[in-house]
Design a protein around this motif. Sequence first.
Motif, PDB file in Angstrom:
ATOM      1  N   TRP A  36       2.740   3.101   1.135  1.00 37.79           N
ATOM      2  CA  TRP A  36       1.490   3.803   0.873  1.00 37.79           C
ATOM      3  C   TRP A  36       0.499   2.774   0.334  1.00 37.79           C
ATOM      4  O   TRP A  36       0.802   2.037  -0.614  1.00 37.79           O
ATOM      5  CB  TRP A  36       1.675   4.921  -0.155  1.00 37.79           C
ATOM      6  CG  TRP A  36       2.251   6.181   0.436  1.00 37.79           C
ATOM      7  CD1 TRP A  36       3.552   6.591   0.422  1.00 37.79           C
ATOM      8  CD2 TRP A  36       1.524   7.204   1.123  1.00 37.79           C
ATOM      9  NE1 TRP A  36       3.672   7.797   1.065  1.00 37.79           N
ATOM     10  CE2 TRP A  36       2.449   8.198   1.493  1.00 37.79           C
ATOM     11  CE3 TRP A  36       0.168   7.391   1.443  1.00 37.79           C
ATOM     12  CZ2 TRP A  36       2.088   9.356   2.175  1.00 37.79           C
ATOM     13  CZ3 TRP A  36      -0.189   8.543   2.125  1.00 37.79           C
ATOM     14  CH2 TRP A  36       0.765   9.511   2.488  1.00 37.79           C
ATOM     15  N   TYR A  37      -0.670   2.757   0.974  1.00 37.09           N
ATOM     16  CA  TYR A  37      -1.770   1.922   0.506  1.00 37.09           C
ATOM     17  C   TYR A  37      -2.915   2.843   0.100  1.00 37.09           C
ATOM     18  O   TYR A  37      -3.128   3.907   0.677  1.00 37.09           O
ATOM     19  CB  TYR A  37      -2.270   0.979   1.615  1.00 37.09           C
ATOM     20  CG  TYR A  37      -1.467  -0.287   1.787  1.00 37.09           C
ATOM     21  CD1 TYR A  37      -0.357  -0.319   2.636  1.00 37.09           C
ATOM     22  CD2 TYR A  37      -1.814  -1.457   1.120  1.00 37.09           C
ATOM     23  CE1 TYR A  37       0.371  -1.482   2.804  1.00 37.09           C
ATOM     24  CE2 TYR A  37      -1.080  -2.632   1.279  1.00 37.09           C
ATOM     25  CZ  TYR A  37       0.011  -2.629   2.123  1.00 37.09           C
ATOM     26  OH  TYR A  37       0.745  -3.793   2.290  1.00 37.09           O
ATOM     27  N   LYS A  38      -3.672   2.386  -0.883  1.00 32.34           N
ATOM     28  CA  LYS A  38      -4.830   3.122  -1.396  1.00 32.34           C
ATOM     29  C   LYS A  38      -6.080   2.309  -1.088  1.00 32.34           C
ATOM     30  O   LYS A  38      -6.083   1.084  -1.258  1.00 32.34           O
ATOM     31  CB  LYS A  38      -4.630   3.288  -2.910  1.00 32.34           C
ATOM     32  CG  LYS A  38      -5.826   3.682  -3.714  1.00 32.34           C
ATOM     33  CD  LYS A  38      -5.459   3.664  -5.200  1.00 32.34           C
ATOM     34  CE  LYS A  38      -6.667   3.936  -6.068  1.00 32.34           C
ATOM     35  NZ  LYS A  38      -6.311   3.946  -7.506  1.00 32.34           N
ATOM     36  N   GLN A  39      -7.128   2.997  -0.625  1.00 39.03           N
ATOM     37  CA  GLN A  39      -8.404   2.322  -0.386  1.00 39.03           C
ATOM     38  C   GLN A  39      -9.507   3.078  -1.120  1.00 39.03           C
ATOM     39  O   GLN A  39     -10.032   4.071  -0.635  1.00 39.03           O
ATOM     40  CB  GLN A  39      -8.724   2.241   1.118  1.00 39.03           C
ATOM     41  CG  GLN A  39      -9.959   1.418   1.415  1.00 39.03           C
ATOM     42  CD  GLN A  39     -10.252   1.275   2.898  1.00 39.03           C
ATOM     43  OE1 GLN A  39     -10.068   2.210   3.675  1.00 39.03           O
ATOM     44  NE2 GLN A  39     -10.697   0.092   3.315  1.00 39.03           N
ATOM     45  N   PRO A  40      -9.867   2.634  -2.331  1.00 38.60           N
ATOM     46  CA  PRO A  40     -10.951   3.287  -3.072  1.00 38.60           C
ATOM     47  C   PRO A  40     -12.289   2.971  -2.414  1.00 38.60           C
ATOM     48  O   PRO A  40     -12.343   2.208  -1.446  1.00 38.60           O
ATOM     49  CB  PRO A  40     -10.831   2.655  -4.468  1.00 38.60           C
ATOM     50  CG  PRO A  40     -10.100   1.374  -4.266  1.00 38.60           C
ATOM     51  CD  PRO A  40      -9.245   1.530  -3.052  1.00 38.60           C
ATOM     52  N   PRO A  41     -13.366   3.552  -2.936  1.00 40.84           N
ATOM     53  CA  PRO A  41     -14.694   3.299  -2.360  1.00 40.84           C
ATOM     54  C   PRO A  41     -15.060   1.811  -2.322  1.00 40.84           C
ATOM     55  O   PRO A  41     -15.897   1.406  -1.524  1.00 40.84           O
ATOM     56  CB  PRO A  41     -15.626   4.086  -3.282  1.00 40.84           C
ATOM     57  CG  PRO A  41     -14.785   5.207  -3.784  1.00 40.84           C
ATOM     58  CD  PRO A  41     -13.410   4.621  -3.946  1.00 40.84           C
ATOM     59  N   SER A  42     -14.450   1.011  -3.156  1.00 37.10           N
ATOM     60  CA  SER A  42     -14.706  -0.434  -3.128  1.00 37.10           C
ATOM     61  C   SER A  42     -14.223  -1.088  -1.837  1.00 37.10           C
ATOM     62  O   SER A  42     -14.546  -2.245  -1.558  1.00 37.10           O
ATOM     63  CB  SER A  42     -14.008  -1.113  -4.307  1.00 37.10           C
ATOM     64  OG  SER A  42     -12.591  -1.015  -4.157  1.00 37.10           O
ATOM     65  N   VAL A  48       0.327   0.772  -3.031  1.00 39.28           N
ATOM     66  CA  VAL A  48       0.743   1.746  -4.037  1.00 39.28           C
ATOM     67  C   VAL A  48       2.251   1.710  -4.206  1.00 39.28           C
ATOM     68  O   VAL A  48       2.768   1.629  -5.329  1.00 39.28           O
ATOM     69  CB  VAL A  48       0.305   3.178  -3.636  1.00 39.28           C
ATOM     70  CG1 VAL A  48       0.842   4.209  -4.630  1.00 39.28           C
ATOM     71  CG2 VAL A  48      -1.216   3.267  -3.534  1.00 39.28           C
ATOM     72  N   ILE A  49       2.955   1.761  -3.085  1.00 43.44           N
ATOM     73  CA  ILE A  49       4.417   1.852  -3.166  1.00 43.44           C
ATOM     74  C   ILE A  49       5.038   1.398  -1.853  1.00 43.44           C
ATOM     75  O   ILE A  49       4.408   1.519  -0.790  1.00 43.44           O
ATOM     76  CB  ILE A  49       4.815   3.308  -3.525  1.00 43.44           C
ATOM     77  CG1 ILE A  49       6.101   3.359  -4.332  1.00 43.44           C
ATOM     78  CG2 ILE A  49       4.860   4.199  -2.312  1.00 43.44           C
ATOM     79  CD1 ILE A  49       6.249   4.633  -5.125  1.00 43.44           C
ATOM     80  N   GLU A  61       6.492   4.180  -8.856  1.00 43.80           N
ATOM     81  CA  GLU A  61       5.645   3.209  -9.541  1.00 43.80           C
ATOM     82  C   GLU A  61       4.761   4.002 -10.505  1.00 43.80           C
ATOM     83  O   GLU A  61       3.753   4.569 -10.118  1.00 43.80           O
ATOM     84  CB  GLU A  61       4.745   2.448  -8.551  1.00 43.80           C
ATOM     85  CG  GLU A  61       5.395   1.339  -7.771  1.00 43.80           C
ATOM     86  CD  GLU A  61       5.790   0.136  -8.612  1.00 43.80           C
ATOM     87  OE1 GLU A  61       6.677  -0.619  -8.165  1.00 43.80           O
ATOM     88  OE2 GLU A  61       5.232  -0.056  -9.712  1.00 43.80           O
ATOM     89  N   ASN A  62       5.202   4.043 -11.756  1.00 41.16           N
ATOM     90  CA  ASN A  62       4.435   4.764 -12.777  1.00 41.16           C
ATOM     91  C   ASN A  62       4.206   6.216 -12.339  1.00 41.16           C
ATOM     92  O   ASN A  62       5.158   6.961 -12.159  1.00 41.16           O
ATOM     93  CB  ASN A  62       3.129   4.024 -13.071  1.00 41.16           C
ATOM     94  CG  ASN A  62       3.378   2.620 -13.561  1.00 41.16           C
ATOM     95  OD1 ASN A  62       4.242   2.388 -14.402  1.00 41.16           O
ATOM     96  ND2 ASN A  62       2.656   1.648 -13.001  1.00 41.16           N
ATOM     97  N   ARG A  63       2.960   6.615 -12.144  1.00 36.99           N
ATOM     98  CA  ARG A  63       2.652   8.016 -11.802  1.00 36.99           C
ATOM     99  C   ARG A  63       2.862   8.321 -10.314  1.00 36.99           C
ATOM    100  O   ARG A  63       2.701   9.471  -9.887  1.00 36.99           O
ATOM    101  CB  ARG A  63       1.209   8.325 -12.180  1.00 36.99           C
ATOM    102  CG  ARG A  63       0.904   8.186 -13.662  1.00 36.99           C
ATOM    103  CD  ARG A  63      -0.549   8.556 -13.976  1.00 36.99           C
ATOM    104  NE  ARG A  63      -1.500   7.614 -13.369  1.00 36.99           N
ATOM    105  CZ  ARG A  63      -2.250   7.882 -12.320  1.00 36.99           C
ATOM    106  NH1 ARG A  63      -2.197   9.064 -11.737  1.00 36.99           N
ATOM    107  NH2 ARG A  63      -3.081   6.971 -11.847  1.00 36.99           N
ATOM    108  N   PHE A  64       3.192   7.322  -9.540  1.00 39.12           N
ATOM    109  CA  PHE A  64       3.340   7.484  -8.097  1.00 39.12           C
ATOM    110  C   PHE A  64       4.826   7.482  -7.727  1.00 39.12           C
ATOM    111  O   PHE A  64       5.566   6.598  -8.159  1.00 39.12           O
ATOM    112  CB  PHE A  64       2.623   6.346  -7.362  1.00 39.12           C
ATOM    113  CG  PHE A  64       1.146   6.296  -7.618  1.00 39.12           C
ATOM    114  CD1 PHE A  64       0.632   5.594  -8.706  1.00 39.12           C
ATOM    115  CD2 PHE A  64       0.260   6.945  -6.773  1.00 39.12           C
ATOM    116  CE1 PHE A  64      -0.734   5.547  -8.941  1.00 39.12           C
ATOM    117  CE2 PHE A  64      -1.113   6.897  -6.997  1.00 39.12           C
ATOM    118  CZ  PHE A  64      -1.610   6.203  -8.083  1.00 39.12           C
TER     119      PHE A  64
END
Lengths: 117, 112
Positions: A36-42, A48-49, A61-64
Amino acid sequence: AQTVTQSQPEMSVQEAETVTLSCTYDTSENNYYLFWYKQPPSRQMILVIRQEAYKQQNATENRFSVNFQKAAKSFSLKISDSQLGDTAMYFCAFMKGGSGSQGNLIFGKGTKLSVKP
Amino acid sequence: DTAVSQTPKYLVTQMGNDKSIKCEQNLGHDTMYWYKQDSKKFLKIMFSYNNKELIINETVPNRFSPKSPDKAHLNLHINSLELGDSAVYFCASSQGPLGTQYFGPGTRLLVL
């Protein structure tokens, strides 16, 4: 050929709540990796994992955390205690393993997650 | 220190021009990649290099030519730019093809 399907184009969740993003994949391989990859507005792509298919234990991974169901070819992502900073596009990805792997990440179309205050 | 960097971050150019995007990684990785993200956010691999040798070349027009002068750099040169080349281009690197891939910040290319 491998395919990755994310059936939820958009989701929203209240801050501090829990949300689950779904991902299914299709492959005839037995040795592979899921991400899983995360792409914020940046726009930055952030890992992520990562889950190795040969491991039965679900990665966290922590909360994920993930729910990896190999027989069902399902790889969902659970985000606990959602925070405003979790607002992003989330991509599920598949990569073939083994000595013949070329590192080709195959991505799903993404799920846009909005965390609301 | 930025692990994977790309220059430029934004590129606006006219159809028919030739442009290059540079990528550098300081992670000591031996494998580097180029991905294209289209306007619908769909990501697809274009090229992969391992130890400066091409190992993946997806069905990309030959107007796109990657060049790897050393293991820390993978540049992307695009000839005769077309409107359809407008996209965000991401560079990534990993230690071996099975390593986790770390992405650069992306280069937004707009062809007018």
